[in-house]
Design a protein around this motif. Structure first.
Motif, PDB file in Angstrom:
ATOM      1  N   THR A 112       3.507  -0.348  11.663  1.00  0.00           N
ATOM      2  CA  THR A 112       3.776   1.064  11.931  1.00  0.00           C
ATOM      3  C   THR A 112       4.700   1.187  13.135  1.00  0.00           C
ATOM      4  O   THR A 112       4.502   0.509  14.138  1.00  0.00           O
ATOM      5  CB  THR A 112       2.481   1.846  12.245  1.00  0.00           C
ATOM      6  OG1 THR A 112       1.534   1.611  11.206  1.00  0.00           O
ATOM      7  CG2 THR A 112       2.750   3.339  12.344  1.00  0.00           C
ATOM      8  N   TYR A 162       0.887  -1.176   0.000  1.00  0.00           N
ATOM      9  CA  TYR A 162       0.000   0.000   0.000  1.00  0.00           C
ATOM     10  C   TYR A 162       0.916   1.216   0.000  1.00  0.00           C
ATOM     11  O   TYR A 162       2.126   1.083   0.227  1.00  0.00           O
ATOM     12  CB  TYR A 162      -0.922   0.009   1.235  1.00  0.00           C
ATOM     13  CG  TYR A 162      -0.178  -0.106   2.554  1.00  0.00           C
ATOM     14  CD1 TYR A 162       0.192   1.023   3.278  1.00  0.00           C
ATOM     15  CD2 TYR A 162       0.188  -1.348   3.060  1.00  0.00           C
ATOM     16  CE1 TYR A 162       0.895   0.918   4.473  1.00  0.00           C
ATOM     17  CE2 TYR A 162       0.894  -1.461   4.252  1.00  0.00           C
ATOM     18  CZ  TYR A 162       1.243  -0.325   4.957  1.00  0.00           C
ATOM     19  OH  TYR A 162       1.949  -0.432   6.134  1.00  0.00           O
ATOM     20  N   GLU A 171       1.896  -0.356  15.330  1.00  0.00           N
ATOM     21  CA  GLU A 171       1.054  -1.366  14.677  1.00  0.00           C
ATOM     22  C   GLU A 171       1.821  -2.673  14.549  1.00  0.00           C
ATOM     23  O   GLU A 171       2.872  -2.729  13.911  1.00  0.00           O
ATOM     24  CB  GLU A 171       0.646  -0.854  13.287  1.00  0.00           C
ATOM     25  CG  GLU A 171      -0.205  -1.838  12.501  1.00  0.00           C
ATOM     26  CD  GLU A 171      -0.751  -1.243  11.209  1.00  0.00           C
ATOM     27  OE1 GLU A 171      -0.119  -0.316  10.653  1.00  0.00           O
ATOM     28  OE2 GLU A 171      -1.810  -1.711  10.767  1.00  0.00           O
ATOM     29  N   GLU A 209      -3.447  -1.628  16.160  1.00  0.00           N
ATOM     30  CA  GLU A 209      -2.804  -0.359  15.802  1.00  0.00           C
ATOM     31  C   GLU A 209      -3.389   0.855  16.521  1.00  0.00           C
ATOM     32  O   GLU A 209      -3.955   1.743  15.896  1.00  0.00           O
ATOM     33  CB  GLU A 209      -2.841  -0.144  14.291  1.00  0.00           C
ATOM     34  CG  GLU A 209      -4.192  -0.348  13.637  1.00  0.00           C
ATOM     35  CD  GLU A 209      -4.099  -0.163  12.130  1.00  0.00           C
ATOM     36  OE1 GLU A 209      -3.682   0.925  11.704  1.00  0.00           O
ATOM     37  OE2 GLU A 209      -4.443  -1.098  11.398  1.00  0.00           O
ATOM     38  N   ASP A 212       1.839  -4.988   7.403  1.00  0.00           N
ATOM     39  CA  ASP A 212       1.282  -3.668   7.704  1.00  0.00           C
ATOM     40  C   ASP A 212       1.785  -3.227   9.074  1.00  0.00           C
ATOM     41  O   ASP A 212       1.085  -3.349  10.075  1.00  0.00           O
ATOM     42  CB  ASP A 212      -0.258  -3.745   7.672  1.00  0.00           C
ATOM     43  CG  ASP A 212      -0.910  -2.396   7.919  1.00  0.00           C
ATOM     44  OD1 ASP A 212      -0.217  -1.371   7.840  1.00  0.00           O
ATOM     45  OD2 ASP A 212      -2.134  -2.373   8.183  1.00  0.00           O
ATOM     46  N   ASP A 247       4.305   3.982   8.497  1.00  0.00           N
ATOM     47  CA  ASP A 247       3.344   2.891   8.321  1.00  0.00           C
ATOM     48  C   ASP A 247       3.684   2.283   6.969  1.00  0.00           C
ATOM     49  O   ASP A 247       3.260   2.780   5.926  1.00  0.00           O
ATOM     50  CB  ASP A 247       1.925   3.468   8.350  1.00  0.00           C
ATOM     51  CG  ASP A 247       0.865   2.385   8.286  1.00  0.00           C
ATOM     52  OD1 ASP A 247       1.183   1.252   7.876  1.00  0.00           O
ATOM     53  OD2 ASP A 247      -0.294   2.680   8.630  1.00  0.00           O
TER      54      ASP A 247
HETATM   55 MN    MN Z   1      -0.656   0.379   8.706  1.00  0.00          MN
END
Ligand code: MN
Ligand code: GLY
Ligand code: MN
Length: 523
Positions: free
Chosen positions: A366, A322, A487, A464, A364, A353
């Motif tokens: 952070t 992402y 996260e 998160e 994913d 992140d």
């Molecule tokens: Mn994230």
């Protein structure tokens, strides 16, 4: 320069390469075939499903964006090229040598295009590599006749409205145009469905209240007067909230069924998916660790981003899963900040992140790191609240706990912490500093498909919690521009969880310790 380069390679070989143990192979055709079987088993009687590729997207002039395949099509076939469609039948169609229960239409081979844009799998490749018995070119989809009226239900995903027309007459645009003419349209009340979907994928009452303000008041009366919608607005207790979520998740139309089946399957990861996710998360963690070691006040957001990106590719990640968020100071308080171009981090917190994509699955993670390598007292005070929330949430992350419970707990702890620091005076003020949810599935999508009720074994989720105090907030300015999110990525196990991102530090002491380490990027 040269010796720095050699030192760097040696460092990577000794310290990084040896740490990564991963699958030698990516997902196999057996995996995808198994997912089709599981999908077929859940299809209603006498139904058929169409899974179209995503559209190619133009970047500018004659340059396209890097192509992102439709995760559902990849999950069910392994095919990653555009201009394609998979058809899955519940029951065997045809007889004798023609008997089949699935057909894949793929891009045709085209030596001229392949010379410029890369190899295409073609019909033969799809048969041999993906183990499909019946494969045609997308041109054939336009020629073939389909009688959809004989099926009790036609399952498909929502059809996007912005598909690029490449003008060939047999591209994705043409195939979808043909399909929408053939299929009986979903007659359900689209507005009500939108609201129901919102209920089933969201958990926090605050966000529902926002939705009421922004959307519901503008919806038709039939939606506003719907009994379930009314009940939700009046904020039932957590138990009833979860019951309602279950009711609204019950599928009725072809798009509902498609959504329901893909959510039900994709939320529970197979052992192969866990293996690739483990690797995606491990690579993501390495990226975070290297930036933590390298961080210094002169570093720029884009430099930090570049280190993540380099480490990802070095260890086999194909991309980020992402748009990375690398925001320092005030930018750390912008939830979807993706510009990542602040000149210098300075002594502020840089919130990163960033998740690596591996074999199409994404991590994913952070982390929020002080540019100086040491938290200021204010940064530390906020960090400790968020860290406490993360640790408390881990304690309840096990089968049976609901996503709603995780969200409620997270908000409770963050609220207590902010009240104790005197940064808020009442509980209701917390949403100003903590405006997002706290957990979601990860997988092929960063916000992966799945129902949001109770945790089950083999789900992979995030935790998160975060607090963000942008400039201008009604507190002493010494607190301004502190944005902290931590996260982690958890595999839910039979009796608890395994923290898949454990190799990346979270406690303030461990973050400072990592930041004090030497980095190959120092010079
Ligand atoms: Mn994230
Ligand atoms: N990276 C998006 C999220 O954490 O939800
Ligand atoms: Mn997340």
């Amino acid at each position: 320069m040269k010796h720095i380069f050699i030192a760097f390679i040696t460092f990577c070989t000794l310290h990084l390469y040896g740490q990564i143990e991963g699958p030698e192979k990516y997902l196999t055709s057996e995996f995808h075939k198994g997912r089709r079987e599981a999908f077929r088993n859940m299809m209603p009687a006498n139904s058929v499903a169409f899974v179209f590729a995503y559209s190619e997207r133009n970047f500018s002039n004659d340059v396209d964006y890097y192509y992102q395949p439709n995760p559902n099509l990849f999950y069910l076939s392994g095919y990653k090229e555009p201009n394609s469609v998979l058809i899955i039948y519940k029951d065997i169609q045809g007889i004798g040598p023609d008997a089949h229960n699935e057909v894949l239409y793929v891009q045709e081979r085209n030596l001229f295009k392949e010379k410029w844009d890369g190899k295409r799998m073609g019909v033969e490749g799809a048969m041999s590599k993906l183990d499909f018995k019946k494969v045609y070119e997308c041109k054939d989809f336009i020629k073939h006749s389909f009688d959809l009226s004989k099926f009790a239900m036609v399952l498909h995903d929502e059809i996007p409205e912005d598909i690029v027309n490449k003008g060939t007459g047999y591209d994705l645009y043409a195939m979808i145009e043909k399909f929408t003419k053939l299929s009986t349209q979903d007659k359900s009340d689209a507005d009500k469905k939108k609201w129901y979907k919102f209920i089933s994928s969201n958990l926090s009452y605050d966000r529902i209240q926002l939705f009421v303000e922004n959307y519901l008041k503008k919806s038709p009366e039939s939606v506003q007067n719907d009994p379930l919608v009314k009940e939700i607005i009046n904020i039932p207790d957590v138990k009833r909230f979860n019951e309602i979520k279950k009711i609204v998740d019950q599928p009725t139309s072809g798009t509902d069924f498609f959504d329901y089946i893909t959510k039900s399957l994709r939320k529970i990861k197979t052992k192969e998916e866990i293996e690739v996710l483990r690797k995606a998360i491990e690579i993501s963690a390495l990226g975070h660790n290297e930036v933590m070691k390298a961080v210094h006040p002169e570093m720029t957001e884009s430099e930090a981003y570049g280190i993540h990106s380099y480490i990802h590719r070095k260890y086999g990640s194909e991309n980020e899963g992402y748009h990375p968020i690398v925001g320092a100071g005030g930018n750390a308080c912008i939830l979807h900040y993706i510009t990542n171009d602040k000149t210098k981090i300075g002594n502020s917190i840089v919130l990163m992140d960033v998740g690596a994509q591996y074999s199409m699955y994404t991590g994913d993670i952070t982390r929020s790191v002080p540019g100086s390598g040491k938290f200021t007292p204010e940064q530390k005070a906020i960090y400790e609240i968020v860290y406490r929330a993360l640790e408390e949430l881990k304690k309840i992350s096990k089968p049976g706990t609901t996503f709603t419970e995780i969200n409620v707990k997270s908000k409770e702890i963050l609220t207590e912490g902010m009240l104790a620091l005197g940064l808020i005076k009442s509980k209701t003020e917390i949403s100003q500093y903590y405006p997002h949810g706290c957990s979601h599935h990860i997988g092929l999508d960063v916000h992966d498909k799945g129902q949001y009720d109770a945790l089950e074994e083999n789900m992979v989720i995030t935790l998160e919690p975060g607090l963000y105090i942008p400039e201008g907030s009604p507190v002493d300015p010494k607190w301004w521009n502190i944005g902290i999110r931590i996260e982690d990525n958890l595999l839910i196990t039979k009796n608890g969880h395994e923290n898949l991102s454990h190799m990346c530090p979270t406690s303030p002491q461990d973050v400072e310790k990592m930041a004090a380490q030497k980095s190959v990027f120092d010079k």
